[in-house]
Every structure is written in structure tokens, then in C-alpha cells.
Design a protein around this motif. Structure first.
Motif, short mmCIF file in Angstrom:
data_model
loop_
_atom_site.label_atom_id
_atom_site.label_comp_id
_atom_site.label_asym_id
_atom_site.label_seq_id
_atom_site.Cartn_x
_atom_site.Cartn_y
_atom_site.Cartn_z
N THR A 171 0.85 -1.19 0.00
CA THR A 171 0.00 0.00 0.00
C THR A 171 0.88 1.24 0.00
N ALA A 172 0.60 2.19 -0.89
CA ALA A 172 1.39 3.43 -0.97
C ALA A 172 0.82 4.46 0.00
N PHE A 173 1.66 4.94 0.90
CA PHE A 173 1.27 5.98 1.86
C PHE A 173 1.99 7.27 1.49
N ASP A 174 1.22 8.29 1.20
CA ASP A 174 1.77 9.57 0.76
C ASP A 174 1.35 10.67 1.72
N PHE A 175 2.32 11.47 2.19
CA PHE A 175 2.02 12.52 3.15
C PHE A 175 2.60 13.86 2.68
N VAL A 176 1.82 14.92 2.84
CA VAL A 176 2.31 16.28 2.67
C VAL A 176 2.02 17.01 3.97
N VAL A 177 3.06 17.52 4.61
CA VAL A 177 2.93 18.15 5.93
C VAL A 177 3.51 19.56 5.89
N GLU A 178 2.82 20.49 6.51
CA GLU A 178 3.31 21.87 6.57
C GLU A 178 4.59 21.96 7.41
N GLU A 179 5.51 22.80 6.96
CA GLU A 179 6.75 23.01 7.71
C GLU A 179 6.47 23.45 9.14
N ASP A 197 12.57 12.14 14.43
CA ASP A 197 13.35 10.93 14.13
C ASP A 197 12.46 9.85 13.51
N LEU A 198 11.25 9.70 14.06
CA LEU A 198 10.36 8.67 13.53
C LEU A 198 9.93 9.00 12.10
N ILE A 199 9.61 10.25 11.83
CA ILE A 199 9.21 10.62 10.46
C ILE A 199 10.34 10.33 9.48
N LEU A 200 11.57 10.67 9.87
CA LEU A 200 12.72 10.40 9.01
C LEU A 200 12.89 8.90 8.80
N GLN A 211 6.46 14.56 2.09
CA GLN A 211 6.88 15.84 1.51
C GLN A 211 6.50 16.97 2.46
N VAL A 212 7.34 17.98 2.47
CA VAL A 212 7.09 19.14 3.33
C VAL A 212 6.66 20.33 2.48
N MET A 213 5.59 20.98 2.91
CA MET A 213 5.15 22.21 2.26
C MET A 213 5.86 23.36 2.95
N PRO A 214 6.82 24.01 2.25
CA PRO A 214 7.64 25.04 2.91
C PRO A 214 6.83 26.27 3.29
N ALA A 215 7.20 26.85 4.43
CA ALA A 215 6.47 28.03 4.93
C ALA A 215 6.59 29.21 3.98
N LEU A 266 -0.89 20.26 -4.96
CA LEU A 266 -0.13 20.52 -3.73
C LEU A 266 1.18 19.75 -3.73
N ARG A 267 1.14 18.51 -4.17
CA ARG A 267 2.36 17.69 -4.21
C ARG A 267 3.42 18.34 -5.12
N SER A 268 2.96 18.94 -6.21
CA SER A 268 3.91 19.59 -7.12
C SER A 268 4.47 20.87 -6.52
N GLN A 269 3.74 21.47 -5.59
CA GLN A 269 4.19 22.71 -4.95
C GLN A 269 5.09 22.44 -3.73
N ALA A 270 4.95 21.28 -3.14
CA ALA A 270 5.75 20.92 -1.97
C ALA A 270 7.17 20.56 -2.38
N LEU A 271 8.05 20.49 -1.40
CA LEU A 271 9.43 20.08 -1.66
C LEU A 271 9.44 18.61 -2.10
N SER A 272 10.42 18.24 -2.89
CA SER A 272 10.55 16.84 -3.29
C SER A 272 10.84 16.00 -2.04
N PRO A 273 10.61 14.69 -2.10
CA PRO A 273 10.91 13.85 -0.94
C PRO A 273 12.35 14.01 -0.45
N LYS A 274 13.31 14.11 -1.38
CA LYS A 274 14.71 14.27 -0.99
C LYS A 274 14.94 15.60 -0.30
N ASP A 275 14.42 16.68 -0.87
CA ASP A 275 14.59 18.00 -0.26
C ASP A 275 13.81 18.09 1.05
N SER A 276 12.68 17.39 1.11
CA SER A 276 11.89 17.38 2.35
C SER A 276 12.68 16.72 3.47
#
Length: 287
Positions: A171-179, A197-200, A211-215, A266-276
Motif C-alpha cells: 500500500t502506498a502511503f503519501d504525506f504532505v505536511v506543513e513546515e 526521528d520517527l518521520i525520518l 513531503q514538506v510544504m515550505p512556509a 499541492l504535491r507539485s508545490q511541496a518540496l521533493s521527498p529528498k529535499d523534504s
């Protein structure tokens, strides 16, 4: 549920078997039993004699406080016209799920069979990513305060639900969280560090993307608030939105499609997984 016992013994059994957290389906079934009983002009005592259960058991079933057994359902069906309504509706009865808000339970059940789950959060760390310490901090900030029992029940339910990430590797779990959510030190420095630590750690799972949505972003497709989406095995999508003390499961295809488009943007506007991950590591280093 045992039938035919004396009134005193059955009342005691009723208290012992009372549902700790009645489900919506139990309440609905009970309301149907009560409506049919009253339509037939029967008191609870009279109806109890017909189904061979005490008045107290009848009351508990009608109020959704007790799961009816097969003998109750069959006798009630016969006593109330044999329409098939009770037999049919009884197939959909489910027990309450302690620790989960009533309005969230249906969504939580859908999560268990979904092939993909998408979550956007602007208020707090998504439940599937929370540590025990973070959950405790959330519970301790509840107004009005939770009882010790309710707090522990909520924590157990949240931790059990989180096992989905590891138990469902396909199952694919995808998250976008505000900074700002990651910056908030809810529960103190130690809780915050453990949570980051757990999120990482979870971000390293093959089936999890964070992915993180930058402030500082000048664009934002989900300003209407947090939202969840899931894809069911048959390819259909459902959405869920939540507010102050309530939640709404959304099945209308047009509305789900609009939410899906917003989330994709929103996913396209958020940071990439690597940058997040890099941003999260910087936030973690500053704690």
C-alpha cells in the motif's frame, strides 16, 4: 448473550457485556428495533417476554449499548412482523472501536483495505506518523481534559493503527505536511526530537513518501484545510475532511475528483521527498 436467565442475572450480564464504545451501526440497529416495537404497540416488558430477554437487555440493544446475538435478532424479527429488516441490517453491525472518534471509524476501516492513501496536514503530525510521546502530548492538550482511561485507550488505538505502514508494504502511503507542523515543539524538546526521528525513519520505507510544504511557498492548492484521500481495491476513490469535533467521508465522484486535483497540485508545490528529508534533518538538528 444468554437468553432465558432470571431478570437479576441477565441485568448483571447486560452490564458486564455492555459495549465500551457503541458504534453508529449498533445505535442505528437499536433505533430500528425500538421504532418497530413501538409501531407494534409493545412496551419493553411485553417485547422482552416475546423475545425471552429481560427489559434491561431490550433497552440496552435499543440504545446501542449491547451487541444483539442471533437468537435476539431471530425472535425480534418474528415478533415484529417478519419483514426481514432486522435480519438484513444485522449483517452490517460492527462494534465500536475504542480510542477512535466516532466520525473517524468508517474511514479507519477503509484504510485497512486501501491500495493507496494520501494525507495533507496543516495542524499536526498525521496520526500514522505519530510517536507515543506525541500522541500523549496531544491527549494532554485536549479540552476538556481526557480521563486517564480515555487517554490510554486513545494512545493504544493510535499506535495499533500506525502498524498499517509496516503491515501493508504493497500500500502506498503519501504525506504532505506543513513546515510549521514540524517546527512546533508540542510536548517539549525530547518529544519533538523523537517525533522528527520517527518521520525520518518512516520516510525510508519503500511504501512511504513524506513531503514538506515550505512556509515560504507563494502558492498553495489546499488552503481549505487538511484532507485525506484513499484508493480502494476496485479503483474507486474516497476523501475525508475533518474539523472541530466532526469529520465527513466524501464519496461523491465530482467532489472527490476536485480534492484529488488539489492534492496533486499541492504535491507539485511541496518540496521533493529528498529535499523534504534535508529540511527535516535541519529542523531536527536545531531541536
Amino acid at each position: 448473550m444468554a437468553g432465558g436467565a432470571g431478570a437479576g442475572g441477565e441485568t448483571a450480564a447486560c452490564e458486564a457485556e455492555r459495549e465500551p464504545d457503541p458504534s453508529d451501526s449498533l445505535r442505528t440497529f437499536g433505533a430500528v428495533v425500538q421504532a418497530l416495537r413501538e409501531h407494534a404497540g409493545l412496551s419493553r416488558v411485553q417485547f422482552g417476554e416475546l423475545v425471552r430477554f429481560s427489559k434491561h437487555t431490550v433497552e440496552s440493544v435499543e440504545l446501542g449499548r449491547r451487541m444483539p446475538d442471533a437468537s435476539f435478532i431471530e425472535r425480534a424479527e418474528e415478533a415484529l412482523g417478519n419483514t426481514g429488516a432486522l435480519r438484513h441490517s444485522a449483517r452490517f453491525l460492527t462494534r465500536g472501536e475504542a480510542g477512535l472518534a466516532a466520525w473517524f471509524r468508517q474511514w479507519a476501516r477503509l484504510e485497512r483495505t486501501a491500495v493507496s492513501l494520501c494525507t495533507y496536514e496543516c495542524r499536526l503530525v498525521p496520526g500514522l506518523l505519530q510517536t507515543e510521546g506525541y500522541v500523549r502530548a496531544l491527549c494532554e492538550n485536549e479540552i476538556p481534559p481526557l480521563s486517564d482511561e480515555a487517554l490510554e485507550t486513545t494512545m493504544r488505538a493510535r499506535m495499533e493503527r500506525q502498524q498499517l505502514l509496516r503491515e501493508r508494504p504493497n500500500t502506498a502511503f503519501d504525506f504532505v505536511v506543513e513546515e510549521a507542523v514540524l517546527m512546533r515543539r508540542l510536548g517539549g524538546t525530547e518529544v519533538t526530537a523523537e517525533q522528527l526521528d520517527l518521520i525520518l525513519e518512516l520516510s525510508l520505507l519503500r511504501n512511504v513518501t513524506v513531503q514538506v510544504m515550505p512556509a515560504g511557498s507563494e502558492q498553495h492548492a489546499c488552503l481549505s484545510g487538511p484532507v485525506r484521500l484513499l484508493e480502494m481495491p476496485d479503483g474507486r476513490w474516497r476523501a475525508y475532511s475533518e474539523g472541530q469535533g466532526n469529520g465527513r467521508l466524501i464519496a461523491d465522484p465530482k467532489e472527490v475528483s476536485r480534492i484529488h486535483m488539489r492534492y496533486a497540485r499541492l504535491r507539485s508545490q511541496a518540496l521533493s521527498p529528498k529535499d523534504s528529508m534535508s529540511l527535516q534533518m535541519r529542523i531536527r538538528g536545531a531541536v
